[in-house]
Design a protein around this motif. Sequence first.
Motif, PDB file in Angstrom:
ATOM      1  N   PRO A 103      34.392  39.255  42.920  1.00 11.95           N
ATOM      2  CA  PRO A 103      35.160  39.961  43.946  1.00 11.95           C
ATOM      3  C   PRO A 103      36.437  39.201  44.285  1.00 11.95           C
ATOM      4  O   PRO A 103      36.447  37.965  44.348  1.00 11.95           O
ATOM      5  CB  PRO A 103      34.201  39.998  45.138  1.00 11.95           C
ATOM      6  CG  PRO A 103      33.288  38.843  44.937  1.00 11.95           C
ATOM      7  CD  PRO A 103      33.124  38.690  43.451  1.00 11.95           C
ATOM      8  N   VAL A 104      37.511  39.944  44.515  1.00 13.45           N
ATOM      9  CA  VAL A 104      38.786  39.312  44.843  1.00 13.45           C
ATOM     10  C   VAL A 104      38.694  38.532  46.147  1.00 13.45           C
ATOM     11  O   VAL A 104      39.342  37.488  46.307  1.00 13.45           O
ATOM     12  CB  VAL A 104      39.900  40.379  44.906  1.00 13.45           C
ATOM     13  CG1 VAL A 104      41.207  39.776  45.403  1.00 13.45           C
ATOM     14  CG2 VAL A 104      40.099  41.020  43.531  1.00 13.45           C
ATOM     15  N   HIS A 105      37.845  39.005  47.075  1.00 15.91           N
ATOM     16  CA  HIS A 105      37.762  38.304  48.362  1.00 15.91           C
ATOM     17  C   HIS A 105      37.165  36.903  48.242  1.00 15.91           C
ATOM     18  O   HIS A 105      37.243  36.105  49.185  1.00 15.91           O
ATOM     19  CB  HIS A 105      37.004  39.141  49.407  1.00 15.91           C
ATOM     20  CG  HIS A 105      35.546  39.318  49.139  1.00 15.91           C
ATOM     21  ND1 HIS A 105      34.984  40.540  48.821  1.00 15.91           N
ATOM     22  CD2 HIS A 105      34.509  38.435  49.156  1.00 15.91           C
ATOM     23  CE1 HIS A 105      33.684  40.402  48.663  1.00 15.91           C
ATOM     24  NE2 HIS A 105      33.383  39.125  48.859  1.00 15.91           N
ATOM     25  N   LYS A 106      36.607  36.559  47.094  1.00 16.05           N
ATOM     26  CA  LYS A 106      36.177  35.179  46.865  1.00 16.05           C
ATOM     27  C   LYS A 106      37.384  34.247  46.932  1.00 16.05           C
ATOM     28  O   LYS A 106      37.264  33.095  47.370  1.00 16.05           O
ATOM     29  CB  LYS A 106      35.484  35.058  45.503  1.00 16.05           C
ATOM     30  CG  LYS A 106      35.110  33.624  45.126  1.00 16.05           C
ATOM     31  CD  LYS A 106      34.425  33.559  43.769  1.00 16.05           C
ATOM     32  CE  LYS A 106      34.132  32.114  43.372  1.00 16.05           C
ATOM     33  NZ  LYS A 106      33.460  32.022  42.052  1.00 16.05           N
ATOM     34  N   TYR A 107      38.521  34.740  46.489  1.00 12.87           N
ATOM     35  CA  TYR A 107      39.745  33.943  46.460  1.00 12.87           C
ATOM     36  C   TYR A 107      40.707  34.305  47.596  1.00 12.87           C
ATOM     37  O   TYR A 107      41.580  33.507  47.944  1.00 12.87           O
ATOM     38  CB  TYR A 107      40.441  34.130  45.108  1.00 12.87           C
ATOM     39  CG  TYR A 107      39.539  33.737  43.959  1.00 12.87           C
ATOM     40  CD1 TYR A 107      39.387  32.406  43.601  1.00 12.87           C
ATOM     41  CD2 TYR A 107      38.806  34.696  43.259  1.00 12.87           C
ATOM     42  CE1 TYR A 107      38.534  32.036  42.577  1.00 12.87           C
ATOM     43  CE2 TYR A 107      37.956  34.335  42.230  1.00 12.87           C
ATOM     44  CZ  TYR A 107      37.816  33.001  41.894  1.00 12.87           C
ATOM     45  OH  TYR A 107      36.961  32.628  40.885  1.00 12.87           O
ATOM     46  N   ILE A 108      40.554  35.517  48.152  1.00 13.42           N
ATOM     47  CA  ILE A 108      41.379  35.946  49.285  1.00 13.42           C
ATOM     48  C   ILE A 108      40.415  36.415  50.382  1.00 13.42           C
ATOM     49  O   ILE A 108      40.147  37.612  50.535  1.00 13.42           O
ATOM     50  CB  ILE A 108      42.352  37.075  48.889  1.00 13.42           C
ATOM     51  CG1 ILE A 108      43.145  36.693  47.636  1.00 13.42           C
ATOM     52  CG2 ILE A 108      43.304  37.394  50.041  1.00 13.42           C
ATOM     53  CD1 ILE A 108      44.097  37.788  47.141  1.00 13.42           C
ATOM     54  N   PRO A 109      39.848  35.497  51.162  1.00  9.53           N
ATOM     55  CA  PRO A 109      38.807  35.870  52.124  1.00  9.53           C
ATOM     56  C   PRO A 109      39.244  36.926  53.137  1.00  9.53           C
ATOM     57  O   PRO A 109      38.410  37.741  53.579  1.00  9.53           O
ATOM     58  CB  PRO A 109      38.495  34.532  52.819  1.00  9.53           C
ATOM     59  CG  PRO A 109      38.882  33.485  51.827  1.00  9.53           C
ATOM     60  CD  PRO A 109      40.069  34.033  51.110  1.00  9.53           C
ATOM     61  N   GLN A 110      40.550  36.936  53.500  1.00  7.51           N
ATOM     62  CA  GLN A 110      40.999  37.905  54.508  1.00  7.51           C
ATOM     63  C   GLN A 110      40.980  39.345  54.003  1.00  7.51           C
ATOM     64  O   GLN A 110      41.189  40.279  54.772  1.00  7.51           O
ATOM     65  CB  GLN A 110      42.396  37.539  55.035  1.00  7.51           C
ATOM     66  CG  GLN A 110      43.524  37.514  54.016  1.00  7.51           C
ATOM     67  CD  GLN A 110      43.780  36.138  53.436  1.00  7.51           C
ATOM     68  OE1 GLN A 110      42.845  35.467  53.022  1.00  7.51           O
ATOM     69  NE2 GLN A 110      45.038  35.735  53.407  1.00  7.51           N
ATOM     70  N   PRO A 133      33.303  46.375  46.332  1.00 11.86           N
ATOM     71  CA  PRO A 133      34.433  45.462  46.544  1.00 11.86           C
ATOM     72  C   PRO A 133      35.442  45.543  45.400  1.00 11.86           C
ATOM     73  O   PRO A 133      35.108  45.920  44.271  1.00 11.86           O
ATOM     74  CB  PRO A 133      33.770  44.078  46.589  1.00 11.86           C
ATOM     75  CG  PRO A 133      32.326  44.326  46.818  1.00 11.86           C
ATOM     76  CD  PRO A 133      32.016  45.654  46.198  1.00 11.86           C
ATOM     77  N   MET A 134      36.674  45.183  45.688  1.00 10.15           N
ATOM     78  CA  MET A 134      37.690  45.027  44.647  1.00 10.15           C
ATOM     79  C   MET A 134      37.307  43.831  43.775  1.00 10.15           C
ATOM     80  O   MET A 134      37.028  42.739  44.277  1.00 10.15           O
ATOM     81  CB  MET A 134      39.063  44.783  45.281  1.00 10.15           C
ATOM     82  CG  MET A 134      40.201  44.685  44.278  1.00 10.15           C
ATOM     83  SD  MET A 134      41.733  44.016  45.038  1.00 10.15           S
ATOM     84  CE  MET A 134      41.976  45.133  46.423  1.00 10.15           C
ATOM     85  N   LEU A 135      37.289  44.038  42.454  1.00  8.24           N
ATOM     86  CA  LEU A 135      36.970  42.974  41.515  1.00  8.24           C
ATOM     87  C   LEU A 135      38.251  42.448  40.864  1.00  8.24           C
ATOM     88  O   LEU A 135      39.283  43.130  40.835  1.00  8.24           O
ATOM     89  CB  LEU A 135      36.014  43.476  40.439  1.00  8.24           C
ATOM     90  CG  LEU A 135      34.697  44.088  40.919  1.00  8.24           C
ATOM     91  CD1 LEU A 135      33.866  44.552  39.722  1.00  8.24           C
ATOM     92  CD2 LEU A 135      33.916  43.101  41.783  1.00  8.24           C
ATOM     93  N   VAL A 136      38.163  41.264  40.312  1.00  8.83           N
ATOM     94  CA  VAL A 136      39.315  40.679  39.624  1.00  8.83           C
ATOM     95  C   VAL A 136      39.821  41.611  38.525  1.00  8.83           C
ATOM     96  O   VAL A 136      41.028  41.792  38.351  1.00  8.83           O
ATOM     97  CB  VAL A 136      38.938  39.295  39.052  1.00  8.83           C
ATOM     98  CG1 VAL A 136      39.999  38.801  38.087  1.00  8.83           C
ATOM     99  CG2 VAL A 136      38.731  38.295  40.185  1.00  8.83           C
ATOM    100  N   ILE A 137      38.921  42.243  37.782  1.00  7.72           N
ATOM    101  CA  ILE A 137      39.342  43.130  36.699  1.00  7.72           C
ATOM    102  C   ILE A 137      40.159  44.304  37.232  1.00  7.72           C
ATOM    103  O   ILE A 137      41.031  44.832  36.535  1.00  7.72           O
ATOM    104  CB  ILE A 137      38.133  43.624  35.877  1.00  7.72           C
ATOM    105  CG1 ILE A 137      38.620  44.272  34.570  1.00  7.72           C
ATOM    106  CG2 ILE A 137      37.256  44.580  36.686  1.00  7.72           C
ATOM    107  CD1 ILE A 137      37.512  44.603  33.598  1.00  7.72           C
ATOM    108  N   ASP A 138      39.923  44.723  38.476  1.00  5.63           N
ATOM    109  CA  ASP A 138      40.691  45.819  39.057  1.00  5.63           C
ATOM    110  C   ASP A 138      42.165  45.459  39.181  1.00  5.63           C
ATOM    111  O   ASP A 138      43.039  46.325  39.059  1.00  5.63           O
ATOM    112  CB  ASP A 138      40.138  46.195  40.426  1.00  5.63           C
ATOM    113  CG  ASP A 138      38.776  46.869  40.356  1.00  5.63           C
ATOM    114  OD1 ASP A 138      38.612  47.784  39.538  1.00  5.63           O
ATOM    115  OD2 ASP A 138      37.874  46.460  41.116  1.00  5.63           O
ATOM    116  N   LEU A 139      42.464  44.188  39.433  1.00  6.37           N
ATOM    117  CA  LEU A 139      43.857  43.757  39.500  1.00  6.37           C
ATOM    118  C   LEU A 139      44.519  43.835  38.132  1.00  6.37           C
ATOM    119  O   LEU A 139      45.673  44.260  38.002  1.00  6.37           O
ATOM    120  CB  LEU A 139      43.943  42.324  40.031  1.00  6.37           C
ATOM    121  CG  LEU A 139      43.461  42.098  41.469  1.00  6.37           C
ATOM    122  CD1 LEU A 139      43.440  40.603  41.786  1.00  6.37           C
ATOM    123  CD2 LEU A 139      44.347  42.840  42.471  1.00  6.37           C
TER     124      LEU A 139
END
Length: 416
Positions: A103-110, A133-139
């Motif tokens: 999940p992207v929020h692992k790196y961007i907690p906000q 949740p938004m995943l890294v692959i989604d980016l």
Amino acid sequence: MQSRNSLSASSPEQAGMSGAALARVDAHLKRNYIDAGRFAGTQLLVWRRGCIAHHAVQGLADVERNIPLGEDSIFRIYSMTKPITSVAFMMLVEEGRVALDEPVHKYIPQWKDLGVYRSGVTAPFLTRPPARPMLVIDLLRHTSGLTYGFQQRTNVDAAYRALKIGEIEKAGTMASMVADLATIPLEFSPGDAWNYSVSTDVLGYLIEKIAGQPFDQFLQQRIFDPLGMADTGFHVPAEKAHRLAACYAVDGRGGKVLQDDPATSSFLTPPSFISGGGGLCSTMADYLTFCRALLNRGELDGVRLIGPKTLALMTANHLPGHRDLTEMSTSMFSEANYAGIGFGLGLSVTMDPARAMIAGSAGEYAWGGAAGTAFWIDPAEDMIAILMTQLLPSSATQVRRELRSMIYAAITDSNI
């Protein structure tokens, strides 16, 4: 095999192409774009079977000062920055420092509690929880739910415009962008659609956070210096300023107006916002070097950027259900919008040329920039094609489609 920085063309016939047919491409560009007043100038290059089959420089770099376009002219490549950023990110994936399914929020907690837009014209918006949740692959594949303000389609992209997120004239920093995005809802639940967006700018932020060094330094040390891409960067230094081409914009009457004067351009000074989605300037020679490394399965002259299997992963279609852009896209604008075209990890991918109704090969991958620059790589034909010009927006012409038809028509000895 030609040297890394040479732009001298070999015989087209040596590359299995027709010189006469390629000359027609130059004539087409001159007659319909340069002489017609639509483009100031163009630089076109075709690489095939280990050599430059064709290279032509026409027109002006700067109409107002009557400066000819040169082989070493520097161009704002805008979204052709995205494949470079995506390759850089996949280097970290290869090193086990980040995974595509995290999940992207692992790196961007906000961002952990980002909701999906329901209603409202200004903050606070009404939202609903995303399906996942938004995943890294989604980016990497633009299925994140983020957007660009220039889409001018929803109240969400209006909020981007109000905060100047993702604009051509960059403002703020990567950190301020991430903080601002925490206040705006997603367009859709991650994975539900494809939308051209600031996702790749977020990747630049993640590279900086994960690698523990400034994003621009990471690119310099891991890609530009090893490959000898000496003219690629997020600004044009003073000693090279005379090589920066002017950038134009359509004027609504079939002509063009000066959009960015090379004498006063913001690209002449280091930016506060280092845009992984659209901030680089480069030259034909440098971008060809990057493309050659990709065509050669991630390596060039002993310098390996990524492994062949990683590149194969990047250039596979990652749209859910193996759908194409016409089935998944909600964008009012992107650098590709054809049936039969999917999207990989930072690049469009041709799945079915017949559905796309364009000449080409399945497995070809490509992207372009807002000011008209474009490239595609066709592994089946061992071919690279690159166009450099400076006219905003890229959607103002059909030149990319025309070049595909004409360049593929020049092949006399197909590999398939």
